[in-house]
Design a protein around this motif. Structure first.
Motif, PDB file in Angstrom:
ATOM      1  N   PHE A   1      98.477 -34.001  82.294  1.00  0.00           N
ATOM      2  CA  PHE A   1      99.346 -33.246  82.277  1.00  0.00           C
ATOM      3  C   PHE A   1      98.839 -31.708  82.120  1.00  0.00           C
ATOM      4  O   PHE A   1      99.132 -30.693  82.951  1.00  0.00           O
ATOM      5  CB  PHE A   1     100.539 -33.371  81.066  1.00  0.00           C
ATOM      6  N   VAL A   2      97.857 -31.631  80.987  1.00  0.00           N
ATOM      7  CA  VAL A   2      97.213 -30.300  81.109  1.00  0.00           C
ATOM      8  C   VAL A   2      96.303 -29.943  82.223  1.00  0.00           C
ATOM      9  O   VAL A   2      96.247 -28.802  82.575  1.00  0.00           O
ATOM     10  CB  VAL A   2      96.252 -30.445  79.850  1.00  0.00           C
ATOM     11  N   PHE A   3      95.903 -31.048  82.866  1.00  0.00           N
ATOM     12  CA  PHE A   3      95.009 -30.815  84.106  1.00  0.00           C
ATOM     13  C   PHE A   3      96.067 -30.227  85.458  1.00  0.00           C
ATOM     14  O   PHE A   3      95.833 -29.179  86.180  1.00  0.00           O
ATOM     15  CB  PHE A   3      94.370 -31.806  84.848  1.00  0.00           C
ATOM     16  N   PHE A   4      97.336 -30.791  85.477  1.00  0.00           N
ATOM     17  CA  PHE A   4      98.271 -30.514  86.231  1.00  0.00           C
ATOM     18  C   PHE A   4      98.782 -29.005  86.159  1.00  0.00           C
ATOM     19  O   PHE A   4      98.879 -28.117  87.110  1.00  0.00           O
ATOM     20  CB  PHE A   4      99.394 -31.383  86.225  1.00  0.00           C
ATOM     21  N   ILE A   5      98.992 -28.515  84.921  1.00  0.00           N
ATOM     22  CA  ILE A   5      99.375 -27.288  84.339  1.00  0.00           C
ATOM     23  C   ILE A   5      98.557 -26.146  84.923  1.00  0.00           C
ATOM     24  O   ILE A   5      98.637 -25.389  85.543  1.00  0.00           O
ATOM     25  CB  ILE A   5      99.959 -27.105  82.933  1.00  0.00           C
ATOM     26  N   GLY A   6      97.129 -26.587  84.428  1.00  0.00           N
ATOM     27  CA  GLY A   6      96.167 -25.476  84.976  1.00  0.00           C
ATOM     28  C   GLY A   6      95.849 -25.564  86.361  1.00  0.00           C
ATOM     29  O   GLY A   6      95.664 -24.366  87.103  1.00  0.00           O
ATOM     30  N   LYS A   7      95.948 -26.536  87.137  1.00  0.00           N
ATOM     31  CA  LYS A   7      96.219 -26.568  88.734  1.00  0.00           C
ATOM     32  C   LYS A   7      97.241 -25.575  89.233  1.00  0.00           C
ATOM     33  O   LYS A   7      97.036 -24.821  90.093  1.00  0.00           O
ATOM     34  CB  LYS A   7      96.036 -27.862  89.347  1.00  0.00           C
ATOM     35  N   VAL A   8      98.275 -25.770  88.670  1.00  0.00           N
ATOM     36  CA  VAL A   8      99.689 -25.004  89.137  1.00  0.00           C
ATOM     37  C   VAL A   8      99.233 -23.602  88.777  1.00  0.00           C
ATOM     38  O   VAL A   8      99.596 -22.779  89.690  1.00  0.00           O
ATOM     39  CB  VAL A   8     100.998 -25.498  88.330  1.00  0.00           C
ATOM     40  N   TYR A   9      98.615 -23.168  87.692  1.00  0.00           N
ATOM     41  CA  TYR A   9      98.322 -21.755  87.405  1.00  0.00           C
ATOM     42  C   TYR A   9      97.509 -21.445  88.256  1.00  0.00           C
ATOM     43  O   TYR A   9      97.422 -20.093  88.792  1.00  0.00           O
ATOM     44  CB  TYR A   9      97.780 -21.703  85.955  1.00  0.00           C
ATOM     45  N   ASP A  10      96.432 -21.971  88.810  1.00  0.00           N
ATOM     46  CA  ASP A  10      95.325 -21.693  89.697  1.00  0.00           C
ATOM     47  C   ASP A  10      95.663 -21.467  91.135  1.00  0.00           C
ATOM     48  O   ASP A  10      94.848 -21.108  92.099  1.00  0.00           O
ATOM     49  CB  ASP A  10      94.048 -22.440  89.346  1.00  0.00           C
TER      50      ASP A  10
END
Length: 530
Positions: free
Chosen positions: A255-264
């Motif tokens: 989930f943390v990786f997904f949120i980071g990808k969405v931000y980027d």
């Protein structure tokens, strides 16, 4: 080892490690102690402001406006020092591995001020990550002192990072393991000695300041007296905990990786100030919520106090579930936004909340109520070991943060089972992915090259008398062949071979900047003569 080798090792390794480590540790111990002291003061005052605003709604508008204003201050500080964006531990690891660039003084100032801003607003971020980055920055300053060889820089900064972690958590052995298992992911005598020297002097300085102020050292979590002792008949509890924590840890990382990808990607065009503004205002709104038994301030801040409350059984399962959902989301969004602060203790609070839910379930299934706090702490440790893939660090940290050696066998079962299952699923460690995100941002638009260098080790070079594995080479570098001065080739897959003047080394490296890499190799092996 020959007498000459002993003398050389003492002069070129033992003395520099002790001197650099001691000086860095004393500085880090003092500065991080007062940084943490101010952080705790700001957190306490922030909680008082939120509680006052909960009882006086007309203050709520001022609180939200203040959080918005501080978001802009944090943004301008990050513009001045981009190195302070995101978690402090992955940033420090990138610097110590030679993967990220770093300006020590600017980073030190910005990480202190921006962290204080985050803590005062109440972001669910901790002081441990910034303390590690601050220790790294202080080590970077120590490297600039006279008589310091440039090749010692990353060793000294490693000592500073370890001391920063140890002082922030009160866990010296974990601080040493942090350098080996988490930061460099390898054990070498030089890294171990530097980390140990810095940590011992850093913790000593911190304890002396604690006593000078009139306090006494305390464990990070005051739960030792609450923890009951497991028996063999209860072994099913850590087994179930290990499985459930592993599944939840994998989900949390993804989930943390997904949120980071969405931000980027999808939110890439949104300016940084807007991302911070949303997170700061959302945090303020959560802190203002108070109804029935729910207090929004329990969902804010790093989570150290929350963990102690959870172990004491202060919440119903409904409140625990609500806090788990809120912190699960807000920690991920705060990290993804690039807000300054650490995720170490916040990550532990997620594990503790999950443990509190499971503890209530196990009590309903018939286990002794006196084991509730133990279940909470076992879950916290297992969650840490699974998300970071640092099981030894998690195991030792459990002992040091509670000052309790009981249940060590059951802690080991829970930690290693959760670690083993996450390894099977092959979900990447949390800090490694956060670091990859930082590296991608720094090197966006650049292309790496694979370059082969041939070096003849010069007399008096830093590498002389040191084993290959002891040297912190430029990132993504491998010594593929060593030819001794007498033209005898030596294979060295394990890095045990010592380097001598006159040896010829064939080095393969993957780099974004060939000139910078060559300069680093010149510092280690000596400038080559045409």
């Amino acid at each position: 080892m020959k007498r000459k080798d002993y003398k050389s090792y003492f002069k070129n390794v033992i003395v520099p490690v002790f001197v650099y480590g001691a000086f860095t540790g004393l500085l880090v111990g003092t500065i991080v102690y007062f940084f943490k002291w101010v952080a705790e003061f700001l957190t306490e005052k922030s909680g008082e402001i939120y509680h006052y605003a909960q009882q006086n709604p007309w203050i709520a508008v001022a609180v939200v406006a203040g959080a918005a204003a501080l978001a802009f201050v944090a943004y301008f500080l990050q513009k001045w020092a981009p190195e302070t964006m995101g978690g402090g531990i992955p940033r420090a690891e990138g610097v110590l591995r030679g993967l990220l660039t770093f300006r020590w003084l600017r980073s030190a100032i910005a990480v202190v001020v921006n962290s204080w801003i985050s803590f005062f607003v109440g972001l669910p971020l901790g002081s441990e990550g910034p303390s590690v980055l601050l220790g790294t920055a202080i080590g970077g300053g120590t490297c600039r002192l006279p008589l310091s060889h440039d090749s010692w820089n990353r060793y000294i900064m490693t000592g500073g990072a370890s001391a920063g972690f140890a002082v922030a958590t009160g866990a010296p052995v974990t601080g040493i393991l942090f350098a080996l298992e988490e930061t460099h992911k390898r054990f070498t005598p030089m890294i171990f000695l530097m980390a140990m020297s810095s940590v011992l002097f850093g913790v000593t300085a911190s304890n002396l300041w604690t006593m000078a102020i009139g306090h006494s050292p305390e464990p990070l979590f005051k739960v030792g007296a609450l923890m009951g002792q497991f028996a063999m008949k209860d072994i099913w509890v850590p087994l179930i905990l290990g499985v459930v924590i592993a599944l939840f840890a994998c989900g949390y990382n993804l989930f943390v990786f997904f949120i980071g990808k969405v931000y980027d990607t999808k939110l890439k065009r949104i300016p940084q100030w807007a991302k911070l503004l949303v997170v700061f205002v959302l945090t303020a709104i959560i802190g203002l919520i108070a109804f029935c038994e729910f207090d929004g301030t329990n969902a804010l801040f790093g989570g150290g106090g929350l963990i102690t409350k959870l172990a004491g059984g202060s919440f119903t399962w409904k409140i625990i579930f609500a806090l788990l959902v809120i912190r699960f989301l807000t920690i991920a969004f705060s990290t993804g936004s690039g807000a300054t602060g650490g995720v170490f203790i916040p990550m532990l609070s997620i594990g503790a909340l999950l443990g509190a839910l499971l503890g209530n379930l196990f009590i309903a299934m018939g286990i002794d109520e006196g084991l509730f706090a133990t279940v909470v702490m076992l879950s916290m440790s297992a969650f840490m070991g699974a998300t970071t893939r640092a099981p030894l660090t998690a195991l030792v940290f459990m002992v040091e943060c509670t000052w309790s050696f009981s249940n060590l066998f059951y802690v080991a079962i829970t930690v290693f089972l959760s670690y083993f299952l996450c390894e099977i699923v092959n979900v990447e460690p949390l800090y490694d992915v956060l670091l990859e995100r930082m590296i991608h941002k720094q090197n966006a638009g650049k292309e790496h090259r694979i370059v082969r260098f041939t070096y003849v080790v010069q007399d008096g070079a830093f590498a002389v008398g040191k084993a290959v594995r002891d040297i912190l080479w430029p990132s993504n570098t491998k010594v593929s062949e060593i030819v001794a001065a007498d033209n005898v080739k030596r294979m060295d897959d394990d890095g045990e071979k010592k380097i001598h003047a006159g040896d010829t080394l064939t080095i393969i490296t993957q780099t974004f900047d060939e000139e910078v890499t060559k300069s680093e190799l010149d510092e280690i092996l000596g400038i080559q003569h045409e």
